[in-house]
Design an enzyme around this catalytic site. Structure first.
Site, short mmCIF file in Angstrom:
data_model
loop_
_atom_site.label_atom_id
_atom_site.label_comp_id
_atom_site.label_asym_id
_atom_site.label_seq_id
_atom_site.Cartn_x
_atom_site.Cartn_y
_atom_site.Cartn_z
N THR A 190 -3.90 -55.23 -32.61
CA THR A 190 -4.30 -56.58 -32.37
C THR A 190 -5.56 -56.57 -33.11
OG1 THR A 190 -4.82 -58.61 -30.91
CG2 THR A 190 -5.68 -56.34 -30.16
N GLU A 276 -5.97 -69.13 -29.06
CA GLU A 276 -6.57 -70.51 -29.49
C GLU A 276 -5.92 -71.83 -28.88
OE1 GLU A 276 -8.96 -69.07 -33.67
OE2 GLU A 276 -6.84 -70.05 -33.87
#
Lengths: 403, 403
Positions: A190, A276
């Protein structure tokens, strides 16, 4: 199994013995309350170290530097900044990354080869080296500095992502921090994740264990299908727990792997749930797949589908989008064999729609964690992937990122 | 080349000789002003026919029906509804699709085998057959009915997508209509597109020509990366232009292919530019790729990136996202060889960022068509893909689609 795995309250990357960290505000990010943008992680003892990096063919300078240094299997510190990715910056970027490592090495009193580097932020801008040279001198390491370090790597993250677990009677501890948010569709890792352990671990086993853990955690999350240029997972093991070094087949190998998997899955779920603009975590489990690769691909395709994500955001029980996503995943599926569940409610059995109570499904879609499962009825492999809903906020965040 | 290619003013699918169409409101979609949801396309002469369909492994019933009928290479009519996709509907769905074909055949006075079927709308609901039985009787065919038929296939489309072109002194005409909007990432076709021509065409050539045209048009657009269960492109050629049948190598083959390519690219760009929530068309051209497959994949990956799309929406000159997208595309790229342009302004040369005037780039990003080009400098292949920006409106539309 040797010993049980227990989460450490307020655990972080400095929970294992001998790790210290610290961070400062160097001025790379815009100034807001409480903001940090430059930090160092340090082990008082030399570590064996493994790393996993983006598969994007455009690799940031700090990724290139780590990949050059890690074949040695050794490291003792990591220096990291947010606000600037140092990606697409050519030779200047590589020189800057090397200088950052050297500055950090001076600060902690080791040789530069022992320092790894990571960056996150805007692509295509060079590091503001004057600010970094001044900033590194301000970094003060402490035994609970992991929390500060986590703050220093956050960009659009809304929550810190920290965890630690100890095995048995504190035989050893594994700690970790991560940041995620956008450009999250890791192919081997990630955005940024730093893991520490005081276990003594053989380097070959460490590398294998990290790859295995990443495959069931970071490689199974997606926020937006965009793989970053900076994805980095680092694991440093300093051996201060004093155990017999763990290697493949040794008596602590299984529990080490299990603890590492749980730490990585915990952080990966944090990354997915705090994507997000996200409001909820989506967990997609595909079972009955002919093989593990198929199960993984199908789960990740469904959890990445913008239409599935938007439906979850709106609480819209539009399950046909889940079927369409698994159908386009590239995995061989037989429509007439598929069962589909949202929560524990079966909506499709053997490919045929069942009547359902809309209110019940909407309630599940509006809960903080939304479980979707598909039974393909073709084999025995199972995989789980994590993602988040798609809200207007994702667009708002990403339509003005550099302006 | 035999004759020039000219667009026909207000051209549509009934512009070629001998094609008629009509549509009605059967009640499948919610009633709004002027809404139509069921239509028929008919040729007074039997046609040779080719089709291209979704590669999604979950295929809607009308797709299955078309794929069963098209090996004959013959068709004379198409019946289509919007508001219900007739996908994930099992045996009932297949029976319904066959009945719809039969009802349409009765209406136009041909045998059912000559009728193809298409549907678009919500997945997982069966067709409201009572409404369709009543509706088909109301359909009245006319020589300019293509416009009505286009209205009947629209869902969240905001604009009709119609075109026709004639070759030379009207030797023959090719017409087409399409619908797009969401779940658009065609793998062999777009959501729905119907093409007609009065040219006499050999069936083998027709199939090859349609595949070629789709590869440079519908297969190069993306709205959201989700491939539909219902994607269908049909091309019917009735031969009423009276030309020598066109086959591979015959004198009209090249100009037929060129005209078909232009028709398909026109419709594909309409689909991309009118994507759900879209404000502008993005055109990504990748040149200097080692092969055509690489050029296509790279262009399509960039145009599909949610982060690139959001940056264009916000007028944010965040070109690093274009580099990140091409880097993760799977195509072999060498960072230090890449040139990147927005409009005709070079932002990256040989992998190194160039200084740029922000206002100039923002102005290009705010124009109705945003051209982005990448020169990989590795070979000679070039491909262009089309997409749209990502706005909050996309999320709004897709978070409440069935509710």
């Amino acid at each position: 199994m040797e010993g049980k795995i227990e989460f450490v309250p307020a655990g972080t990357v400095t929970s294992p013995r001998g790790f210290r960290a610290g961070a400062t505000y160097a001025g790379i990010k815009k100034k807001t309350n409480d903001v940090l943008d430059l930090g160092i992680l340090f082990s008082e003892a030399p570590c064996v170290a493994a790393g996993i990096f983006t598969t994007n063919r455009i690799k940031a300078a700090p990724v290139v530097l780590c990949q050059e240094r890690l074949p040695s299997g050794k490291a003792q510190a990591v220096v990291v900044n947010s606000g600037c990715a140092n990606a697409c910056t050519g030779e200047q970027g590589l020189a800057d990354a090397a200088e950052v490592a050297e500055l950090a090495a001076q600060r902690v009193g080791i040789s530069p080869e022992g320092v790894l580097v990571a960056s996150t932020g805007v692509i295509g801008q060079t590091l503001p080296m004057e600010l970094i040279r001044a900033g590194i001198k301000q970094v003060v390491l402490s035994e609970d500095g992991g929390h500060e370090l986590e703050k220093a790597i956050m960009t659009t993250d809304t929550l810190p992502k920290e965890v630690a677990a100890k095995v048995g009677e504190s035989q050893f501890i594994i700690g970790g921090i991560a940041k995620g948010s956008g450009m999250i569709h890791p192919d081997l890792a990630t955005m940024l994740c730093f893991l520490t352990t005081d276990a003594a671990v053989d380097i070959d086993f460490l590398r294998v264990a990290l790859k295995r853990a990443a495959d069931v955690s970071f490689n199974m999350v997606s926020v937006d299908g965009d793989t970053s240029t900076n994805d980095t997972v680092l694991l440093l093991a300093n051996g201060l727990a004093g155990n017999e070094p763990i290697s493949q087949g040794s008596k602590l190998a299984d529990v080490f792997q299990q603890a590492l998997d749980r730490i990585c899955i915990y952080l990966a779920k944090c990354v997915a749930g705090d994507g997000e603009g996200a409001n909820r975590l989506i967990e997609v489990t595909v079972s009955g797949a002919p093989g593990m690769a198929e199960a993984r691909l199908a789960a990740r395709t469904v959890v990445s589908s913008p239409l599935v994500k938007a439906a979850v955001y709106g609480g819209d029980p539009n399950w046909g989008r889940v079927m369409a996503a698994v159908g386009r995943s590239g995995v061989e599926v037989v429509e007439s064999k598929i069962d589909l569940y949202i929560g524990n409610i079966c909506l499709v059995r053997g490919g045929c729609p069942l009547p359902f109570n809309k209110e019940e499904i909407v309630a599940i879609l509006r809960s903080p964690e939304v479980p979707i499962s598909l039974q393909l009825n073709l084999g025995t492999a199972t995989a789980t992937a994590w993602g988040c809903d798609l809200s207007e906020e994702y667009v708002v965040i990403n339509s003005h990122y550099t302006t």
